[in-house]
Motif scaffolding. Structure first.
Motif, PDB file in Angstrom:
ATOM      1  N   ASN A  73       2.123  23.910  -8.337  1.00 14.02           N
ATOM      2  CA  ASN A  73       3.318  23.708  -9.152  1.00 14.02           C
ATOM      3  C   ASN A  73       3.920  22.334  -8.889  1.00 14.02           C
ATOM      4  O   ASN A  73       5.001  22.183  -8.331  1.00 14.02           O
ATOM      5  CB  ASN A  73       4.344  24.805  -8.867  1.00 14.02           C
ATOM      6  CG  ASN A  73       3.839  26.180  -9.233  1.00 14.02           C
ATOM      7  OD1 ASN A  73       3.276  26.361 -10.303  1.00 14.02           O
ATOM      8  ND2 ASN A  73       4.020  27.141  -8.335  1.00 14.02           N
ATOM      9  N   SER A  74       3.187  21.311  -9.305  1.00 16.35           N
ATOM     10  CA  SER A  74       3.653  19.921  -9.189  1.00 16.35           C
ATOM     11  C   SER A  74       4.034  19.570  -7.759  1.00 16.35           C
ATOM     12  O   SER A  74       5.089  18.989  -7.499  1.00 16.35           O
ATOM     13  CB  SER A  74       4.845  19.671 -10.129  1.00 16.35           C
ATOM     14  OG  SER A  74       4.473  19.907 -11.459  1.00 16.35           O
ATOM     15  N   GLY A  75       3.153  19.900  -6.805  1.00 15.27           N
ATOM     16  CA  GLY A  75       3.466  19.642  -5.408  1.00 15.27           C
ATOM     17  C   GLY A  75       2.922  18.341  -4.862  1.00 15.27           C
ATOM     18  O   GLY A  75       3.312  17.920  -3.772  1.00 15.27           O
ATOM     19  N   SER A  76       2.019  17.681  -5.590  1.00 15.74           N
ATOM     20  CA  SER A  76       1.459  16.426  -5.113  1.00 15.74           C
ATOM     21  C   SER A  76       2.425  15.285  -5.372  1.00 15.74           C
ATOM     22  O   SER A  76       3.276  15.353  -6.265  1.00 15.74           O
ATOM     23  CB  SER A  76       0.113  16.162  -5.785  1.00 15.74           C
ATOM     24  OG  SER A  76      -0.834  17.171  -5.443  1.00 15.74           O
ATOM     25  N   SER A  77       2.298  14.223  -4.583  1.00 18.73           N
ATOM     26  CA  SER A  77       3.283  13.148  -4.677  1.00 18.73           C
ATOM     27  C   SER A  77       2.683  11.845  -4.180  1.00 18.73           C
ATOM     28  O   SER A  77       1.569  11.799  -3.670  1.00 18.73           O
ATOM     29  CB  SER A  77       4.529  13.496  -3.852  1.00 18.73           C
ATOM     30  OG  SER A  77       4.192  13.632  -2.479  1.00 18.73           O
ATOM     31  N   VAL A  78       3.436  10.768  -4.342  1.00 16.77           N
ATOM     32  CA  VAL A  78       3.085   9.467  -3.793  1.00 16.77           C
ATOM     33  C   VAL A  78       4.129   9.084  -2.758  1.00 16.77           C
ATOM     34  O   VAL A  78       5.331   9.149  -3.017  1.00 16.77           O
ATOM     35  CB  VAL A  78       3.009   8.392  -4.899  1.00 16.77           C
ATOM     36  CG1 VAL A  78       2.917   7.000  -4.285  1.00 16.77           C
ATOM     37  CG2 VAL A  78       1.813   8.646  -5.806  1.00 16.77           C
ATOM     38  N   LEU A  79       3.644   8.715  -1.566  1.00 14.61           N
ATOM     39  CA  LEU A  79       4.507   8.099  -0.562  1.00 14.61           C
ATOM     40  C   LEU A  79       4.477   6.596  -0.797  1.00 14.61           C
ATOM     41  O   LEU A  79       3.444   5.953  -0.605  1.00 14.61           O
ATOM     42  CB  LEU A  79       4.025   8.438   0.846  1.00 14.61           C
ATOM     43  CG  LEU A  79       4.198   9.883   1.311  1.00 14.61           C
ATOM     44  CD1 LEU A  79       3.580  10.071   2.693  1.00 14.61           C
ATOM     45  CD2 LEU A  79       5.669  10.283   1.346  1.00 14.61           C
ATOM     46  N   VAL A  80       5.585   6.055  -1.241  1.00 22.24           N
ATOM     47  CA  VAL A  80       5.672   4.636  -1.573  1.00 22.24           C
ATOM     48  C   VAL A  80       5.888   3.836  -0.294  1.00 22.24           C
ATOM     49  O   VAL A  80       6.844   4.080   0.454  1.00 22.24           O
ATOM     50  CB  VAL A  80       6.816   4.377  -2.573  1.00 22.24           C
ATOM     51  CG1 VAL A  80       6.975   2.882  -2.828  1.00 22.24           C
ATOM     52  CG2 VAL A  80       6.528   5.112  -3.879  1.00 22.24           C
ATOM     53  N   GLY A  81       4.997   2.878  -0.032  1.00 24.98           N
ATOM     54  CA  GLY A  81       5.081   2.081   1.176  1.00 24.98           C
ATOM     55  C   GLY A  81       6.115   0.981   1.081  1.00 24.98           C
ATOM     56  O   GLY A  81       6.324   0.395   0.011  1.00 24.98           O
ATOM     57  N   ASP A  82       6.737   0.676   2.227  1.00 22.43           N
ATOM     58  CA  ASP A  82       7.720  -0.413   2.260  1.00 22.43           C
ATOM     59  C   ASP A  82       7.140  -1.694   2.850  1.00 22.43           C
ATOM     60  O   ASP A  82       7.861  -2.679   3.028  1.00 22.43           O
ATOM     61  CB  ASP A  82       8.969   0.009   3.039  1.00 22.43           C
ATOM     62  CG  ASP A  82       8.692   0.335   4.521  1.00 22.43           C
ATOM     63  OD1 ASP A  82       7.552   0.102   4.989  1.00 22.43           O
ATOM     64  OD2 ASP A  82       9.608   0.835   5.194  1.00 22.43           O
ATOM     65  N   GLY A  83       5.846  -1.684   3.175  1.00 29.23           N
ATOM     66  CA  GLY A  83       5.203  -2.871   3.735  1.00 29.23           C
ATOM     67  C   GLY A  83       5.464  -3.083   5.205  1.00 29.23           C
ATOM     68  O   GLY A  83       4.949  -4.042   5.790  1.00 29.23           O
ATOM     69  N   MET A  84       6.206  -2.173   5.820  1.00 27.30           N
ATOM     70  CA  MET A  84       6.505  -2.269   7.246  1.00 27.30           C
ATOM     71  C   MET A  84       6.046  -1.024   8.004  1.00 27.30           C
ATOM     72  O   MET A  84       6.434  -0.812   9.152  1.00 27.30           O
ATOM     73  CB  MET A  84       8.006  -2.506   7.457  1.00 27.30           C
ATOM     74  CG  MET A  84       8.504  -3.837   6.879  1.00 27.30           C
ATOM     75  SD  MET A  84      10.287  -4.094   7.108  1.00 27.30           S
ATOM     76  CE  MET A  84      10.937  -2.876   5.953  1.00 27.30           C
ATOM     77  N   LEU A 110       0.816  -1.198   0.000  1.00 29.66           N
ATOM     78  CA  LEU A 110       0.000   0.000   0.000  1.00 29.66           C
ATOM     79  C   LEU A 110       0.861   1.265   0.000  1.00 29.66           C
ATOM     80  O   LEU A 110       1.835   1.370   0.738  1.00 29.66           O
ATOM     81  CB  LEU A 110      -0.920   0.023   1.220  1.00 29.66           C
ATOM     82  CG  LEU A 110      -2.153  -0.879   1.178  1.00 29.66           C
ATOM     83  CD1 LEU A 110      -2.996  -0.670   2.435  1.00 29.66           C
ATOM     84  CD2 LEU A 110      -2.989  -0.632  -0.074  1.00 29.66           C
ATOM     85  N   ASP A 111       0.471   2.219  -0.838  1.00 28.35           N
ATOM     86  CA  ASP A 111       1.096   3.529  -0.920  1.00 28.35           C
ATOM     87  C   ASP A 111       0.051   4.584  -0.535  1.00 28.35           C
ATOM     88  O   ASP A 111      -1.139   4.293  -0.400  1.00 28.35           O
ATOM     89  CB  ASP A 111       1.600   3.793  -2.339  1.00 28.35           C
ATOM     90  CG  ASP A 111       2.403   2.629  -2.898  1.00 28.35           C
ATOM     91  OD1 ASP A 111       3.328   2.179  -2.204  1.00 28.35           O
ATOM     92  OD2 ASP A 111       2.082   2.164  -4.014  1.00 28.35           O
ATOM     93  N   ILE A 112       0.503   5.842  -0.392  1.00 24.24           N
ATOM     94  CA  ILE A 112      -0.386   6.952  -0.063  1.00 24.24           C
ATOM     95  C   ILE A 112      -0.154   8.070  -1.076  1.00 24.24           C
ATOM     96  O   ILE A 112       0.966   8.581  -1.210  1.00 24.24           O
ATOM     97  CB  ILE A 112      -0.129   7.494   1.353  1.00 24.24           C
ATOM     98  CG1 ILE A 112      -0.347   6.394   2.395  1.00 24.24           C
ATOM     99  CG2 ILE A 112      -1.059   8.676   1.643  1.00 24.24           C
ATOM    100  CD1 ILE A 112       0.013   6.828   3.815  1.00 24.24           C
ATOM    101  N   ALA A 113      -1.220   8.428  -1.810  1.00 24.88           N
ATOM    102  CA  ALA A 113      -1.163   9.591  -2.688  1.00 24.88           C
ATOM    103  C   ALA A 113      -1.492  10.830  -1.869  1.00 24.88           C
ATOM    104  O   ALA A 113      -2.472  10.847  -1.118  1.00 24.88           O
ATOM    105  CB  ALA A 113      -2.148   9.446  -3.839  1.00 24.88           C
ATOM    106  N   VAL A 114      -0.661  11.861  -2.009  1.00 24.19           N
ATOM    107  CA  VAL A 114      -0.786  13.090  -1.217  1.00 24.19           C
ATOM    108  C   VAL A 114      -1.110  14.241  -2.167  1.00 24.19           C
ATOM    109  O   VAL A 114      -0.282  14.620  -3.005  1.00 24.19           O
ATOM    110  CB  VAL A 114       0.520  13.392  -0.451  1.00 24.19           C
ATOM    111  CG1 VAL A 114       0.339  14.590   0.458  1.00 24.19           C
ATOM    112  CG2 VAL A 114       0.966  12.169   0.353  1.00 24.19           C
ATOM    113  N   ILE A 115      -2.321  14.794  -2.046  1.00 28.18           N
ATOM    114  CA  ILE A 115      -2.757  15.897  -2.896  1.00 28.18           C
ATOM    115  C   ILE A 115      -2.593  17.191  -2.109  1.00 28.18           C
ATOM    116  O   ILE A 115      -3.175  17.355  -1.032  1.00 28.18           O
ATOM    117  CB  ILE A 115      -4.219  15.721  -3.336  1.00 28.18           C
ATOM    118  CG1 ILE A 115      -4.438  14.316  -3.905  1.00 28.18           C
ATOM    119  CG2 ILE A 115      -4.600  16.786  -4.347  1.00 28.18           C
ATOM    120  CD1 ILE A 115      -3.580  13.982  -5.097  1.00 28.18           C
ATOM    121  N   THR A 116      -1.799  18.129  -2.634  1.00 29.70           N
ATOM    122  CA  THR A 116      -1.465  19.351  -1.910  1.00 29.70           C
ATOM    123  C   THR A 116      -2.058  20.578  -2.591  1.00 29.70           C
ATOM    124  O   THR A 116      -2.531  20.536  -3.728  1.00 29.70           O
ATOM    125  CB  THR A 116       0.059  19.542  -1.809  1.00 29.70           C
ATOM    126  OG1 THR A 116       0.549  19.990  -3.069  1.00 29.70           O
ATOM    127  CG2 THR A 116       0.758  18.259  -1.403  1.00 29.70           C
TER     128      THR A 116
END
Length: 328
Positions: free
Chosen positions: A169-180, A159-165
């Motif tokens: 100016n291209s400020g949104s991102s994805v927090l890639v999960g490591d499963g831990m 599971l990852d988390i998409a962050v909408i800001t």
């Protein structure tokens, strides 16, 4: 708003988190009508809501974030459509966009919230399966994050988390999960200004998760962001959706195998805007149905048992409006 079979009687029920510091549970009769609401108190003005089983009893509990207090209230599900007293937990500074997911794959529901600050962050608290949480972990993102979405956006099974800001100016991102329970920020993409809500689906049929974002703008109130399966997105902005939507929901409304979108039009003469998906990332013309004064929340569910998705919205004046599908 949420539509689920909360009491496990085979009929869809409605849960509403209200401005008046209460939670209303309406037990469905299975024909599109409901029993009298059961009212439970909650704790303070809400800025984000998440449903999950936080204590392992098989019932959906209710988590509500409070931006000004930097806390989340957890209300454990009880009997007869009632929720227990609010128990507060620290949730970082100015938490918004509350979401739930099993971020460390231990079978227990966890929480994440965006910290609405110029030095943005996402706060994660791992659930311990008994209604309590491990100490908070904080992950930096761009400024003023507003909304979060959970999904496997890079197709690695985690599971990852998409962050909408608010950063246009291209400020949104994805927090890639490591499963831990840990996350690493990956890339940035343009999501549009004044985001209010986000939902996840595959609107172009490529097997990659996409994002649809509602914006509090008089026009261009919907952005559809196509995922590439690597945690990045391109943007297709729909300029013909308007009305300052505060919520968004997706469902296959006409059962054609393609996901559709619905947004409440929150002016005083409120309506629900419906966009039928073409399965290619594009949508048909916007249609609107009356939804009462200033609708806020929105949810889909088969409320009368005919197999077609219906819509429920919450409006001012302590009312909900049910719109039964007329599909044949």
């Amino acid at each position: 708003m949420a539509v689920r079979d909360f009491d496990k009687d085979g009929k869809q029920d409605v849960l509403s988190v209200n401005d008046g510091d209460s939670v209303s549970f309406m037990r469905g009769k299975g024909d599109g009508s409901f029993e009298a609401p059961v009212i439970s108190s909650r704790s303070g003005i809400e800025d984000g809501v998440a449903l999950a089983d936080f204590n392992g009893d098989g019932k959906d509990d209710l988590a509500i974030s409070h931006e000004l207090n930097g806390e989340v209230s957890l209300l454990l599900a009880g009997a007869q459509g009632r929720w227990g007293p609010a128990v507060r937990h620290a949730m970082g500074l100015r938490p918004l966009g509350l979401v739930a997911g099993d971020f460390n794959r231990d079978g227990k529901a966890d929480l994440a919230a965006a910290s609405n600050l110029s030095n943005g962050a996402v706060t994660v608290r791992l659930g311990q399966g008994d209604g309590t949480f491990a100490p908070a972990k904080t992950f930096s993102v761009r400024s003023n994050p507003q909304a979060l979405a959970v999904g496997d956006f890079n197709r690695d099974g985690l599971l990852d988390i998409a962050v909408i800001t608010q950063d246009v100016n291209s400020g949104s991102s994805v927090l890639v999960g490591d499963g831990m329970g840990g996350f690493v920020s990956q890339g940035y993409f343009l999501a549009g200004s004044t985001p209010r809500a986000v939902t996840v689906g595959d609107w172009n049929g490529d097997g990659n998760l996409d994002l649809a974002v509602a914006h509090a703008e008089p026009s261009s109130a919907l952005s559809v962001l196509m995922g590439n399966g690597a945690g990045d997105f391109s943007t297709n902005v729909r300029s013909d959706v308007s009305g300052h939507p505060e919520a968004i929901a997706c469902e296959d409304v006409n059962l054609d195998g393609r996901l559709d979108l619905a947004l409440p039009y929150s002016y005083s003469d409120g309506a629900v805007s419906l966009l039928l998906g073409a399965g290619t990332g594009s949508f048909g013309a916007v249609t609107q149905s009356s939804a009462g004064a200033t609708p806020k929340g929105i949810a889909f569910g088969d409320l009368n048992g005919d197999g077609w998705p219906d819509v429920v919205t919450g409006s001012t004046g302590s009312t909900i409006r049910v719109m039964l599908s007329t599909c044949q």
